[in-house]
Design a protein around this motif. Structure first.
Motif, PDB file in Angstrom:
ATOM      1  N   UNK A  96       0.829  -1.207   0.000  1.00  0.00           N
ATOM      2  CA  UNK A  96       0.000   0.000   0.000  1.00  0.00           C
ATOM      3  C   UNK A  96       0.866   1.261   0.000  1.00  0.00           C
ATOM      4  N   UNK A  97       1.951   1.239   0.743  1.00  0.00           N
ATOM      5  CA  UNK A  97       2.897   2.367   0.697  1.00  0.00           C
ATOM      6  C   UNK A  97       3.470   2.492  -0.713  1.00  0.00           C
ATOM      7  N   UNK A 104       1.655   8.932  -6.413  1.00  0.00           N
ATOM      8  CA  UNK A 104       2.106  10.308  -6.153  1.00  0.00           C
ATOM      9  C   UNK A 104       3.177  10.709  -7.161  1.00  0.00           C
ATOM     10  N   UNK A 105       4.129   9.841  -7.399  1.00  0.00           N
ATOM     11  CA  UNK A 105       5.186  10.138  -8.360  1.00  0.00           C
ATOM     12  C   UNK A 105       4.655  10.332  -9.764  1.00  0.00           C
ATOM     13  N   UNK A 106       3.715   9.492 -10.157  1.00  0.00           N
ATOM     14  CA  UNK A 106       3.107   9.628 -11.477  1.00  0.00           C
ATOM     15  C   UNK A 106       2.438  10.989 -11.628  1.00  0.00           C
ATOM     16  N   UNK A 143      -0.612   2.094  -9.862  1.00  0.00           N
ATOM     17  CA  UNK A 143      -0.742   3.555  -9.945  1.00  0.00           C
ATOM     18  C   UNK A 143      -1.943   4.032 -10.764  1.00  0.00           C
ATOM     19  N   UNK A 144      -2.977   3.205 -10.866  1.00  0.00           N
ATOM     20  CA  UNK A 144      -4.118   3.535 -11.712  1.00  0.00           C
ATOM     21  C   UNK A 144      -5.327   2.727 -11.239  1.00  0.00           C
ATOM     22  N   UNK A 145      -6.351   3.389 -10.713  1.00  0.00           N
ATOM     23  CA  UNK A 145      -7.529   2.650 -10.264  1.00  0.00           C
ATOM     24  C   UNK A 145      -8.201   1.814 -11.361  1.00  0.00           C
ATOM     25  N   UNK A 171      -5.173   3.550  -1.602  1.00  0.00           N
ATOM     26  CA  UNK A 171      -3.770   3.990  -1.584  1.00  0.00           C
ATOM     27  C   UNK A 171      -3.464   4.865  -2.799  1.00  0.00           C
ATOM     28  N   UNK A 172      -4.021   4.512  -3.948  1.00  0.00           N
ATOM     29  CA  UNK A 172      -3.811   5.312  -5.155  1.00  0.00           C
ATOM     30  C   UNK A 172      -4.428   6.698  -5.013  1.00  0.00           C
TER      31      UNK A 172
END
Length: 183
Positions: A96-97, A104-106, A143-145, A171-172
């Motif tokens: 999850x982290x 966040x980076x994306x 990184x994408x729901x 988390x995303x």
């Protein structure tokens, strides 16, 4: 998984394929729709008033349905049942982290390049971020729901169990908020 029994090699194969396909899709589809594949990115743009609510509400179902269709197509290509439900449980504090960091980076990559008027390098930059994050995050950087939802329908190396879906998407969304703030 058909090309190697070694998990590291399978991850590398998956990563290389993702990097090239993602960059090409962004380059090709970007001029048509802005290459909006990711509800978290679309939500960030909506919150920044760079996207209308009507467009956002049209894009999100298309993003999710596209991801599900992609999973079904991949299953069929590899002679698997068209619709499967993944049993790949992925929840831990570390994954999850990893998803928070990957998302966040994306968002930082995309939003900073937009702010700098460097949209011409978003395709390669996004592909580079996602490809790198496959290896430096414990989650392999969904990184994408929409992708997360789509991967529920493939019980393969890349799949994610329905039990893991909501924590991953949560988390995303946290990552999206942090990326939006940081950018």
């Amino acid at each position: 998984t058909n090309l190697s029994a070694d998990a590291g090699i399978a991850l590398l194969i998956n990563t290389i394929s993702t990097i090239f396909a993602l960059a090409l899709l962004i380059v090709i589809i970007g001029p048509v729709s802005g290459a909006h594949f990711n509800p978290a990115v679309s939500l960030a743009l909506l919150l920044q008033k760079k996207m209308t609510a009507a467009k956002f509400l049209a894009y999100v179902p298309a993003q999710i349905l596209g991801a599900i269709a992609g999973a079904i197509l991949a299953n069929l290509m590899f002679n698997l049942e068209a619709v499967q439900i993944s049993e790949n449980y992925r929840i831990s504090s570390g994954t999850l982290i990893g998803e928070v960091l990957a998302t966040a980076g994306l968002l930082i990559v995309i939003l900073v390049l937009i702010k700098r008027n460097q949209e011409n390098i978003i395709a390669i930059s996004v592909a580079a971020w996602i490809g790198s994050a496959y290896f430096f995050t414990s989650s392999t950087s969904f990184a994408n729901p929409a992708v997360t939802i789509g991967r529920v329908f493939s019980d393969t190396f890349a799949g994610i169990s329905p039990d893991s879906l909501l924590p991953f998407v949560g988390a995303q969304l946290v990552g999206m908020a942090l990326g939006l703030l940081a950018a």
